[in-house]
Design a protein around this motif. Structure first.
Motif: not given
Length: 379
Positions: A243, A246, A251, A254, A279
């Motif tokens: 998280y 993100y 991205y 993540a 994402c």
């Protein structure tokens, strides 16, 4: 399996005929475990009633039954059974009473029992105080009262790091993030290899939107995980790390963690998949996001169903699935007209783009036109 099948057959047959069968204690435990696993509260309570009827003088078995009732959150029955057992100065019984008092909003009685144990200089007073603090914090209400209780408890047991950790969590619940961070730093000075405390620090940094420090803390938390840690902890740390990555717009990193978490079979990964889709959307990989979101559309168990519909509609537009976008938009407007309009207006879709996407007026319908005429970005 054969054994549990025969036990089930005997038990269910007796319930149907309203008779009282005989079971050994270990057989009753097997039935309890089975119905707990199946989340079958009615039959579970029936087994507990039968067990207490068959073994009313077995304190150990009675305590096990109390703990089972607490596990299914039937606190009234658990408290009644604990009172029926009626033993004074028993640690298990008193901890059950304290938990039930708190959960039933009878906190004065919980404090009264703590006072009794204090006056008796009970050998398990510290455990009772800590257990009460945990239960009160887990209820996530009466924050200030709980804070006062824990602060008083720390005057009694100033070296109890677990109590300090509960105070830190309580400050977090109250929104006093900076105070919680200060206490968290102190805790790490005293216990620098605690995965739980590093996880807490990472969570607190994330609340301050300091995602880089949060990730650093969570990375160290993962290095501190050992074989004795709760199996859920590693999952929770990785979930929080993903998280934070993100939110920090990392991205790809993540995604790697979210994809790893989706392989954990013992956890509900529905929310993980939604973050994974977001994402991909942020990386403009709308086809991948579309295939993640499509199976979950209409799942009423989702915490934020509106955003799922909104993101799916957006992915449909970006992947030129215009007819599907219109159908889902119409359904979303029927289910939550105001909220879906508000959510969609936050996405980077201009009115001109949408009008072009829904050029065939005959299949748009009144609800979709309402969306096109709403206060969306018009640039």
């Amino acid at each position: 399996m054969n054994n549990i099948s025969s036990l089930l057959e005997r038990f269910l047959k007796s319930r149907k005929s309203n008779t009282t069968p005989y079971f050994e204690e270990d057989e009753l435990v097997s039935l309890i475990d089975y119905f707990l696993d199946k989340d079958d509260a009615p039959n579970l309570k029936a087994v507990i009633e039968l067990g207490y009827k068959l073994y009313p003088d077995s304190v150990g078995f009675g305590i096990s039954l109390c703990k089972t009732l607490v596990a299914i959150e039937d606190y009234k029955s658990a408290l009644k059974l604990a009172d029926d057992i009626g033993i004074k100065g028993n640690k298990d019984i008193d901890l059950i009473r304290l938990e039930c008092y708190c959960e039933l909003d009878r906190r004065d009685e919980a404090i009264g029992l703590i006072d009794e144990l204090t006056a008796l200089d009970s050998p398990y007073l510290e455990d009772a105080v800590y257990h009460t603090a945990c239960v009160m914090n887990d209820m996530e209400k009466y924050y200030q009262d709980t804070c006062t209780f824990i602060q008083h408890a720390l005057t009694m047991f100033p070296d109890n790091l677990s109590l300090k950790s509960e105070l830190c969590f309580n400050l977090e619940l109250q929104g006093k993030t900076k105070e919680a961070l200060t206490l968290c730093h102190e805790l790490l000075d005293e216990d620098p290899y605690s995965a739980e405390i590093w996880y807490m620090q990472g969570r607190l940094y994330s609340l301050c939107a300091d995602f880089e420090r949060a990730v650093d803390s969570l990375d160290f938390a993962l290095t501190c995980i050992n074989e004795t840690e709760d199996s859920d902890l590693e999952y929770e740390i990785k979930l929080m790390k993903a998280y934070c990555l993100y939110k920090n717009e990392s991205y790809q990193k993540a995604i790697a963690i979210y994809e790893e978490l989706t392989s954990y079979e013992d956890f509900d990964n529905s929310e993980v998949e939604l973050f994974l889709a977001e994402c991909f959307m942020n990386m403009e990989e709308y086809e991948k996001a579309y295939h993640i979101l499509k199976p979950v559309i209409g799942n009423n168990d989702l915490e934020d169903e509106v955003s799922v519909y909104g993101n799916f509609i957006y992915c449909c537009i970006e992947t030129e699935r215009r007819k599907e976008a219109i159908e889902v938009l119409s359904e979303a407007l029927r289910l939550f007209p105001n909220r879906i309009l508000e959510y969609l207006s936050t996405l980077n879709m201009t009115r001109d783009q949408l009008t072009e996407a829904y050029a065939d007026e005959s299949i748009i319908g009144e609800l979709a036109r309402k969306y096109l005429n709403s206060n969306l970005h018009n640039n």
